[in-house]
Scaffold this active site. Structure first.
Site, mmCIF file in Angstrom:
data_model
loop_
_atom_site.group_PDB
_atom_site.id
_atom_site.type_symbol
_atom_site.label_atom_id
_atom_site.label_comp_id
_atom_site.label_asym_id
_atom_site.label_seq_id
_atom_site.Cartn_x
_atom_site.Cartn_y
_atom_site.Cartn_z
ATOM 1 C CE LYS A 1 -3.697 -0.738 2.362
ATOM 2 N NZ LYS A 1 -4.311 -0.753 3.738
ATOM 3 N NE ARG B 1 6.871 -47.791 -7.018
ATOM 4 C CZ ARG B 1 6.129 -47.186 -6.387
ATOM 5 N NH1 ARG B 1 6.865 -46.120 -5.654
ATOM 6 N NH2 ARG B 1 5.000 -47.163 -5.985
ATOM 7 C CB THR C 1 10.544 -36.191 -2.646
ATOM 8 O OG1 THR C 1 9.407 -36.192 -3.420
ATOM 9 C CG2 THR C 1 11.864 -35.541 -3.500
ATOM 10 C CG ASN C 2 5.561 -38.880 -1.760
ATOM 11 O OD1 ASN C 2 5.797 -37.503 -1.401
ATOM 12 N ND2 ASN C 2 4.826 -39.485 -2.292
ATOM 13 N N GLY D 1 -8.422 -7.275 4.278
ATOM 14 C CA GLY D 1 -9.564 -7.192 5.463
ATOM 15 C C GLY D 1 -8.839 -7.963 6.645
ATOM 16 C CD GLU E 1 11.569 -45.068 -2.589
ATOM 17 O OE1 GLU E 1 10.560 -44.333 -2.468
ATOM 18 O OE2 GLU E 1 11.467 -46.166 -3.424
ATOM 19 N NE ARG F 1 -5.138 3.498 3.764
ATOM 20 C CZ ARG F 1 -5.282 3.491 2.476
ATOM 21 N NH1 ARG F 1 -4.424 4.805 1.744
ATOM 22 N NH2 ARG F 1 -5.748 2.852 1.615
HETATM 23 P P1 ADP Z 1 -7.820 -2.243 3.789
HETATM 24 O O1 ADP Z 1 -6.173 -2.789 3.510
HETATM 25 O O2 ADP Z 1 -8.503 -3.139 4.612
HETATM 26 O O3 ADP Z 1 -8.403 -2.174 2.285
HETATM 27 P P2 ADP Z 1 -7.272 0.560 3.918
HETATM 28 O O4 ADP Z 1 -6.243 1.021 4.653
HETATM 29 O O5 ADP Z 1 -7.098 0.550 2.425
HETATM 30 O O6 ADP Z 1 -7.877 -0.757 4.610
HETATM 31 O O7 ADP Z 1 -8.565 1.305 4.317
HETATM 32 C C1 ADP Z 1 -9.812 0.976 3.967
HETATM 33 C C2 ADP Z 1 -10.557 1.960 3.342
HETATM 34 O O8 ADP Z 1 -10.503 3.108 4.236
HETATM 35 C C3 ADP Z 1 -10.085 2.674 2.060
HETATM 36 O O9 ADP Z 1 -10.500 2.066 1.062
HETATM 37 C C4 ADP Z 1 -10.594 3.823 1.923
HETATM 38 O O10 ADP Z 1 -11.898 4.094 1.296
HETATM 39 C C5 ADP Z 1 -10.648 4.366 3.547
HETATM 40 N N1 ADP Z 1 -9.713 5.317 3.515
HETATM 41 C C6 ADP Z 1 -8.367 4.967 4.004
HETATM 42 N N2 ADP Z 1 -7.668 5.987 4.058
HETATM 43 C C7 ADP Z 1 -8.251 7.122 3.800
HETATM 44 C C8 ADP Z 1 -8.101 8.476 3.604
HETATM 45 N N3 ADP Z 1 -6.981 9.064 3.925
HETATM 46 N N4 ADP Z 1 -9.060 9.177 3.470
HETATM 47 C C9 ADP Z 1 -10.388 8.707 3.129
HETATM 48 N N5 ADP Z 1 -10.572 7.440 3.316
HETATM 49 C C10 ADP Z 1 -9.506 6.504 3.394
HETATM 50 MG MG MG Z 2 8.671 -44.798 -2.284
HETATM 51 MG MG MG Z 3 -7.683 -0.775 1.063
#
Ligand code: ADP
Ligand code: MG
Ligand code: MG
Length: 916
Positions: free
Chosen positions: A40, A649, A806-807, A119, A784, A110
């Site tokens: 990210k 074999r 390898t098993n 997530g 083996e 973040r």
């Molecule tokens: P994930 O990795 O779970 O996607 P993010 O860090 O990308 O988490 O954040 C999830 C959501 O939060 C983003 O998709 C965005 O919509 C919102 N978000 C994150 N940072 C900002 C920001 N600086 N301004 C507005 N929305 C944000």
């Molecule tokens: Mg064998």
């Molecule tokens: Mg995201």
């Protein structure tokens, strides 16, 4: 090596840079810095440098996360100082101040690791708000509703993520206020109602955490940063890393970024999308958005988002800009992009971009399209496709006739293609429990949460009532190649009662459901599936001309073949399997297990007669009956492989495997005896039992098997050699080329091989003389047994080729039984004693050392020694990388894995070339 490690540690404590700024069109990082900045952070830096509209911010590096864990949650003052400097910079760029009562800066905090983990970790939005700042935000924007909506969102996220107060506690209060005001949508609450929510949240925090909601923004920031670091180790993130083999030690970065607001009114929105369809690969702009909302609303499935095409109507300017930017990003990254954006008062901001996760189907379509569009070369195309994902293309679908005969119960969004059929379960735990009991299950949920990941993994498919194409279930389903349907809104799911109803019909736990993840249709019945399009072409039931995906699939594999050094063979025991292997492009058979032929129709009684024989003459008589049957099998296999090498074999498993179980026999005998029946059937059973008792072994895997059988009963080796050579001579006479390679299993001492080789050579010479033709054949061995590997130089004096089993080699090197490791593997993985199942992915350090050593020793004696592998690892991409490095000639795997192995071998060859 040790020196390198020490250097990085000292760097982390002293001097080095921990925080990287991005903003005002310039970033300190870039896309090549994913190790340090996470995916990210690297993407935000890259987009900033490209002049795209990205809210400014800074990234705290992954090294700080490692330090956080090493120092038990404490960070060096130098890190805090660097953060303070960057915060000042951010305030300047934003023109606002954290915590100001007149012009407050709000930030998001973040998570973001090198590899995206959708997530699984935490993110906190709207940080910096407190009782004073919220009034400042209201005054500046003249929008009290928006200010208090942001505050309640912040309290809720901070409360659950940082203070670890259950989310439901907040949701409970929120719903209570909504009910009292008589509104159903979040957007229906006005400022006054939201002030009420904030008040209630404060009470929740005080009651649950014993302190007031923290008002000091810098304290908020530090607490949020540490919570994000902690989320790296939450159970679901660990589970995710285990499934996707992401190492624990790499850690997550933390991005602190100025907030932009998609929730500031009807000219604002937030959304996510893909530059192409990640399910089918179609070249179409793809995504969803919500007006007047903030990030997590879209993926959480609380409100159903609108398709991105609608954005063109409501905010045409922002839409056009978004399309241009993302098209450009696709060209920069040379890959499909998965992006997140927010529109604040008609102004577009980019919040994330990354290479999109896709189905195997989409991966092949997109890579071949990119080549056709001139965006990437064939070489880049083969590096872009995850070999494992090719196996998704071979997954079955439904037979259209049977499928069409059943009425559609409901429809949902087709999130991940494939046919799923199974018994309904309603929780991830039940999915795991039922599938452990050998049942095929379909996981039905109102919506899935990241904690469901294990249950999703073991299910045939995932069906949810809410959520859009970018919801958690959809993203994870696609990545796993699990058929998934989301947003099937007609389903009324009651997880407590373990049932759902749809149009008046009730479906309970254990009932059968089937769905098609490509069309989104759900049916309330068990439906048998049929082979994939590719398998139909391979089987000759469908013309390649009629299958677009087949043509792309074989194109990719042909490209791969150009870069591959190792050959790919298949493990096949029967002529039809050999045909399949050939059609998938296997160059020969790496392992034909002759004993599998013994289990064929009507053969077991003959095999048993051979085993029961107490003298050589009777044994030879039974073997004489087996001879024509084996000869016929070999004839079919040789013919199917059209002159390519076929490694056969000789018999391997302990003989008791061909006899009934001891316990079963005892029960039957007791029954017969109880009826006072004597007679031939009783006598036969008794004889069987006596032999079974004789053959009973304490550890059959170390017992009387492999070469040891051939040495004690040379007539078995004789018969098998005769069958092989007679089939080969027959084909030679018919003018068909054959290349038999006779392989002796389980050799640990060169004399074992010498003994068996003498038998083989003697019989082969006799057969060729009788037939009046000569056929070139090789005699080799499996490596083996550890002693075999360690004395490979001696063994190579006799063996014309090696094939690593390898098993067994893993079993004997580790002392783990393959059948029992399941009892403790999970614990070993949880305790980080083992990262991976060594029977799936080769243990490079230990078993790999054996392999490497044996190759070196063997080639010292016989420089042109042909060496391959025929264990399960031959089809595992990361093991294939190792086999490439140690210079094997070929890998051999199951016919269905051949495409995966062809691609993985090409990637391995390219990786080794660029310096590994
Ligand atoms: P994930 O990795 O779970 O996607 P993010 O860090 O990308 O988490 O954040 C999830 C959501 O939060 C983003 O998709 C965005 O919509 C919102 N978000 C994150 N940072 C900002 C920001 N600086 N301004 C507005 N929305 C944000
Ligand atoms: Mg064998
Ligand atoms: Mg995201």
């Amino acid at each position: 090596m040790a020196k390198k490690v020490r250097n990085t540690t000292t760097r982390a404590v002293r001097g080095a840079k921990h925080v990287y700024f991005f903003g005002n069109g310039k970033a300190e990082g870039g896309r090549a810095m994913r190790d340090t900045l996470g995916g990210k952070g690297a993407g935000l830096a890259e987009m900033t440098n490209a002049g795209l509209p990205v809210p400014p911010g800074f990234t705290i590096s992954t090294a700080v996360c490692s330090a956080f864990y090493k120092q038990k949650g404490k960070l060096a003052p130098a890190v805090d100082a660097e953060i303070a400097v960057n915060l000042k910079k951010l305030e300047k760029a934003a023109g606002a101040t954290l915590g100001s009562a007149t012009n407050p800066l709000l930030v998001s905090v973040r998570s973001g690791a090198k590899f995206s983990m959708p997530g699984m970790m935490d993110t906190i939005l709207n940080l910096g708000l407190n009782d004073a700042a919220v009034e400042g935000l209201k005054a500046r924007t003249s929008n009290g509703r928006f200010a208090f909506d942001s505050y309640r969102r912040f309290m809720q996220m901070f409360g659950s993520v940082v203070l670890e107060i259950p989310k439901e506690t907040f949701e409970h209060e929120f719903s209570a206020v909504k009910r009292a005001k008589g509104v159903t949508l979040d957007t229906g609450l006005d400022e006054e109602a939201l002030r009420e929510v904030v008040l209630r949240y404060k009470q929740v925090v005080r009651a649950r955490s014993g302190r007031d909601f923290p008002q000091e923004p810098r304290e908020q920031l530090t607490m949020a940063r540490d919570a994000v670091f902690r989320s790296w180790m939450n159970p679901r993130a660990q589970e995710y890393r285990r499934i996707y083999e992401i190492p624990d030690h790499i850690g997550t970065a933390v991005n602190v970024q100025m907030m932009v607001f998609g929730n500031s009114g009807d000219r604002s929105a937030t959304g996510v999308g893909f530059t192409r369809n990640p399910a089918t690969g179609a070249k179409e702009f793809y995504g969803e958005f919500l007006v007047n909302a903030q990030g997590e609303d879209v993926v959480a499935g609380i409100r159903t988002p609108q398709p991105i095409a609608e954005l063109q109507k409501v905010m045409p300017k922002a839409y056009k800009q978004l399309k241009e930017i993302t098209t450009r990003l696709e060209r920069t990254y040379k890959d499909i992009q998965d992006f997140e954006f927010t529109i604040q008062d008609d102004r577009l901001f980019m919040l994330q971009t990354r290479n999109g996760k896709r189905t195997g189907y989409a991966a092949v379509k997109i890579a071949t399209d990119f080549v056709a569009e001139g965006l990437i070369s064939p070489k880049e195309a083969i590096l872009q496709i995850d070999p494992e994902s090719l196996s998704q293309l071979l997954a079955p679908g439904f037979d259209p006739k049977e499928w069409n005969a059943i009425p559609v119960a409901t429809r949902g969004l087709a999130a991940s293609p494939g046919a799923a059929s199974g018994q309904v379960v309603f929780s991830a735990e039940d999915a795991v429990r039922w599938s452990d009991a050998g049942k095929a299950v379909v996981l039905v949920r109102r919506e899935t949460v990241p904690d469901d990941i294990r249950g999703m993994f073991v299910s045939q498919g995932i069906l949810t009532a809410t959520g859009g194409m970018t919801s958690h279930a959809a993203v994870v389903g696609r990545q796993m190649g699990k058929p998934s349907i989301v947003g099937a809104a007609e389903l009324e799911v009651d997880e407590g009662l373990k049932q759902f109803s749809v149009k008046g019909q009730t479906v309970r736990e254990g009932d059968f459901v089937s769905f098609d993840g490509l069309t989104g249709e759900v049916k309330l019945a068990k439906v048998a599936s049929k082979p994939s399009e590719i398998l139909q072409v391979v089987a000759g039931d469908l013309s390649p001309k009629k299958s677009d995906i087949y043509r792309r699939f074989s194109q990719v594999l042909l490209w791969a073949d150009k870069y591959r050094r190792m050959e790919v063979r298949a493990n096949a025991d029967q002529p039809d399997q050999a045909e399949m292997a050939f059609a998938f492009g296997a160059h020969g058979i790496g392992l034909c297990r002759t004993e599998h032929m013994f289990f064929g129709e009507g053969r077991i009684p003959i095999v048993q007669r051979m085993i029961l024989a107490d003298n050589e003459a009777d044994r030879r008589a039974a073997l004489q009956e087996l001879l024509p049957l084996q000869r016929k099998d070999f004839y079919g296999i040789f013919k199917a492989m059209r002159g390519q090498p076929v490694t056969i074999r000789t018999i391997d498993p302990p003989l008791h495997e061909f006899l009934p179980k001891r316990e079963d026999l005892m029960v039957e005998i007791a029954k017969l005896g109880g009826n006072l029946a004597t007679g031939p059937s009783f006598e036969r059973k008794l004889a069987l039992l006596r032999r079974v008792e004789q053959l009973h072994e304490f550890n059959p895997m170390l017992g009387h098997r492999g070469v040891r059988l051939g040495i004690t009963y040379p007539e078995i080796t004789e018969m098998q050699t005769r069958a092989i050579m007679e089939a080969a001579c027959q084909l030679a006479k018919e003018g068909i080329k054959v290349m038999p390679e006779i392989m002796i299993p389980l050799v640990g001492h060169v004399r074992e091989l010498r003994d068996q080789k003498a038998v083989v050579d003697r019989v082969a010479a006799a057969v060729m003389k009788e037939a009046g033709v000569r056929v070139k054949y090789l005699v080799g061995t499996m490596i083996e047994v550890p002693r075999g590997a360690m004395t490979a130089d001696q063994i190579a004096g006799e063996a014309e080729f090696f094939s690593f089993g390898t098993n067994d080699l893993t079993q004997m090197t580790y002392g783990f039984s393959r059948d029992d490791i399941g009892k403790f593997l999970r614990v070993y993985q949880d305790k980080k004693i083992l990262d991976k199942d060594p029977f799936t992915t080769l243990d490079v350090e230990g078993v790999g050392f054996m392999v490497r050593t044996a190759v070196e020793l063997g080639r010292r004696t016989r420089p042109n020694l042909k060496v391959g592998v025929c264990g399960e690892h031959g089809g595992d991409p990361s093991s294939i990388h190792f086999f490439e490095r140690v210079g094997l000639n070929y890998v051999s795997c199951s016919p269905y894995r051949v495409p995966v192995a062809r691609l993985a071998a090409a990637q391995a060859a390219l990786a080794v070339k660029v310096g590994d």
